[in-house]
Motif scaffolding. Structure first.
Motif, PDB file in Angstrom:
ATOM      1  N   GLY A   1      48.570  32.933  39.882  1.00 38.05           N
ATOM      2  CA  GLY A   1      47.339  33.196  39.154  1.00 38.05           C
ATOM      3  C   GLY A   1      46.245  32.261  39.631  1.00 38.05           C
ATOM      4  O   GLY A   1      46.462  31.449  40.528  1.00 38.05           O
ATOM      5  N   ARG A   2      45.107  32.324  38.962  1.00 37.17           N
ATOM      6  CA  ARG A   2      43.915  31.631  39.451  1.00 37.17           C
ATOM      7  C   ARG A   2      44.049  30.122  39.546  1.00 37.17           C
ATOM      8  O   ARG A   2      43.428  29.484  40.374  1.00 37.17           O
ATOM      9  N   LEU A   3      44.845  29.526  38.636  1.00 39.12           N
ATOM     10  CA  LEU A   3      44.904  28.062  38.598  1.00 39.12           C
ATOM     11  C   LEU A   3      46.027  27.488  39.453  1.00 39.12           C
ATOM     12  O   LEU A   3      46.091  26.282  39.683  1.00 39.12           O
TER      13      LEU A   3
ATOM     14  N   SER B   1      34.642  35.723  34.338  1.00 39.24           N
ATOM     15  CA  SER B   1      34.468  34.805  35.453  1.00 39.24           C
ATOM     16  C   SER B   1      33.348  35.338  36.335  1.00 39.24           C
ATOM     17  O   SER B   1      32.206  34.904  36.258  1.00 39.24           O
ATOM     18  N   SER B   2      33.630  36.340  37.164  1.00 40.78           N
ATOM     19  CA  SER B   2      32.560  36.923  37.989  1.00 40.78           C
ATOM     20  C   SER B   2      31.753  37.955  37.211  1.00 40.78           C
ATOM     21  O   SER B   2      30.623  38.266  37.566  1.00 40.78           O
ATOM     22  N   GLY B   3      32.361  38.518  36.173  1.00 40.88           N
ATOM     23  CA  GLY B   3      31.703  39.574  35.409  1.00 40.88           C
ATOM     24  C   GLY B   3      32.075  40.972  35.888  1.00 40.88           C
ATOM     25  O   GLY B   3      31.667  41.975  35.286  1.00 40.88           O
ATOM     26  N   ALA B   4      32.862  41.040  36.952  1.00 42.28           N
ATOM     27  CA  ALA B   4      33.207  42.343  37.543  1.00 42.28           C
ATOM     28  C   ALA B   4      34.009  43.225  36.588  1.00 42.28           C
ATOM     29  O   ALA B   4      33.787  44.440  36.516  1.00 42.28           O
ATOM     30  N   THR B   5      34.936  42.607  35.856  1.00 35.14           N
ATOM     31  CA  THR B   5      35.768  43.389  34.940  1.00 35.14           C
ATOM     32  C   THR B   5      34.923  44.055  33.858  1.00 35.14           C
ATOM     33  O   THR B   5      35.106  45.226  33.544  1.00 35.14           O
ATOM     34  N   LEU B   6      33.977  43.297  33.303  1.00 33.17           N
ATOM     35  CA  LEU B   6      33.105  43.864  32.268  1.00 33.17           C
ATOM     36  C   LEU B   6      32.298  45.024  32.835  1.00 33.17           C
ATOM     37  O   LEU B   6      32.229  46.103  32.259  1.00 33.17           O
TER      38      LEU B   6
HETATM   39  C1  PRP Z   1      40.600  37.345  32.896  1.00 30.80           C
HETATM   40  C2  PRP Z   1      40.071  38.339  31.882  1.00 30.80           C
HETATM   41  C3  PRP Z   1      39.563  39.482  32.714  1.00 30.80           C
HETATM   42  C4  PRP Z   1      39.199  38.814  34.026  1.00 30.80           C
HETATM   43  C5  PRP Z   1      37.711  38.601  34.117  1.00 30.80           C
HETATM   44  O1  PRP Z   1      41.952  37.491  33.096  1.00 30.80           O
HETATM   45  O2  PRP Z   1      41.048  38.741  30.950  1.00 30.80           O
HETATM   46  O3  PRP Z   1      40.544  40.450  32.903  1.00 30.80           O
HETATM   47  O4  PRP Z   1      39.858  37.548  34.073  1.00 30.80           O
HETATM   48  O5  PRP Z   1      37.326  38.106  35.397  1.00 30.80           O
HETATM   49  P1  PRP Z   1      36.022  38.660  36.097  1.00 30.80           P
HETATM   50  O6  PRP Z   1      34.859  38.397  35.199  1.00 30.80           O
HETATM   51  O7  PRP Z   1      35.930  37.858  37.381  1.00 30.80           O
HETATM   52  O8  PRP Z   1      36.194  40.111  36.383  1.00 30.80           O
HETATM   53  P2  PRP Z   1      42.801  36.386  33.965  1.00 30.80           P
HETATM   54  O9  PRP Z   1      42.742  36.716  35.405  1.00 30.80           O
HETATM   55  O10 PRP Z   1      42.387  35.022  33.595  1.00 30.80           O
HETATM   56  O11 PRP Z   1      44.294  36.613  33.532  1.00 30.80           O
HETATM   57  P3  PRP Z   1      44.998  36.335  32.125  1.00 30.80           P
HETATM   58  O12 PRP Z   1      43.932  36.042  31.133  1.00 30.80           O
HETATM   59  O13 PRP Z   1      45.719  37.598  31.846  1.00 30.80           O
HETATM   60  O14 PRP Z   1      45.947  35.179  32.326  1.00 30.80           O
END
Ligand code: PRP
Ligand code: ZN
Length: 304
Positions: free
Chosen positions: A21-23, A178-183
């Motif tokens: 994952g990211r961390l 984070s980047s906002g792409a998911t939203l």
């Molecule tokens: C987060 C969050 C979104 C995504 C947003 O999940 O739940 O799905 O990141 O990122 P973005 O703004 O760059 O699109 P994360 O990857 O942290 O996984 P987890 O919360 O399920 O551990």
């Protein structure tokens, strides 16, 4: 947990980090920069510390606060969002705190935000009254709603929160951005920040009274030495003493200049720790102000 060798004496320190994952990568890199190394490959859940008696446990980030609370691990590198959620939950249930944030680590930045359908208008928290909010952070959200005197429903979802408004299981969401792409991909827009998050080092609320205390103090000192200079560069140059004032004025993001030596022609050898990257523009400005033999060096660690 059978994967954890049960050495009750606890001469060794255990740190939990995210397995993937990211961390995961930045956490390993930070610990490696602190002089730690491990024998096992990264597919193992338990990595035995080689250079120091500090072992790693590779787990799901959500499990890290609990592992510290239960004393299975001593420290953990985890998002403040995850730590905060479990801390709020304990607080809401009147269970005493079992871990605390020791250091902010400067990576994995994101924000826990309220996000609403793109076509809605946001006029403030009051519009939330009577609505349902999907989130994986019910305790943090509930506390925020209470603080803002909003009566809204909290729908707890463990994943795919962003799709809830489309499915009709909630009206809006509260999720990490984070980047906002998911939203964006889900036609949602962020409107209110609930928590600023980044990776943190978490540890127990009580001090250790065995060998782990010294190990932890050493690790923290090394970590500070890495974090402090993470964005710093060492700048060295030669200049006539008459130019030093003008040069100092150009170095707004640097420590005061230190003189390292004077050369035969009467000019000075100078150096300073510059906070943030030294740009080409700045180097050229310094050159115009009289600096010569400019050199920029990477700083890896410092011990004050
Ligand atoms: C987060 C969050 C979104 C995504 C947003 O999940 O739940 O799905 O990141 O990122 P973005 O703004 O760059 O699109 P994360 O990857 O942290 O996984 P987890 O919360 O399920 O551990
Ligand atoms: Zn997670």
């Amino acid at each position: 947990m059978s994967i954890v060798p049960n050495n009750a004496a606890r001469e060794r320190l255990r740190i939990a980090i995210q397995k993937s994952g990211r961390l995961a990568e930045p956490a390993r890199a930070l610990l490696a920069a602190c002089g730690l190394s491990w024998r096992e490959s990264r597919d193992k859940l338990f990595c035995y510390g080689e250079t120091l008696p500090i072992d790693l446990l590779l787990v799901r980030d959500d499990d890290i606060p609990g592992l510290i609370a239960d004393g299975v691990c001593d420290l953990g590198i985890v998002g403040r969002n995850e730590l905060g959620e479990q801390a709020s939950e304990r607080e809401r249930n009147r269970v005493p705190a079992a871990y605390k944030e020791l250091r902010a680590l400067g990576f994995g930045s994101c924000r826990l935000m309220l996000a609403i359908p793109e076509e809605w208008e946001w006029t403030g928290a009051a519009v939330l009254n009577g609505l349902r909010i999907a989130t994986s952070y019910p305790a943090i959200l509930s506390s925020w709603l209470e603080r803002n005197q909003v009566q809204a429903g909290v729908v707890e979802l463990s994943g795919s929160v962003e799709i809830a408004p489309k499915l009709g299981t909630a009206d809006l969401i509260c999720d990490l951005v984070s980047s906002g792409a998911t939203l964006k991909a889900n036609q949602l827009k962020p409107v209110e920040s609930i928590l600023e998050s980044e990776a943190v080092l978490a540890g127990p609320v009580r001090d250790f009274d065995d060998a782990r205390g010294e190990l932890m103090a050493m690790l923290l000192r090394r970590m500070d030495g890495v974090l402090k200079v993470k964005h710093s560069q060492l700048l060295m140059f030669r200049a006539p003493s008459a130019s030093v004032d003008a040069l100092s004025k150009l170095l707004r993001d640097a420590e005061p200049l230190t003189r390292t030596a004077a050369s035969d022609d009467g000019s000075l050898d100078l150096q300073t720790m510059h906070h943030g990257e030294v740009s080409w523009n700045l180097l050229e400005e310094l050159e115009r102000a009289g600096a010569r033999n400019l050199m920029v060096l990477k700083v890896e660690r410092s011990l004050a």
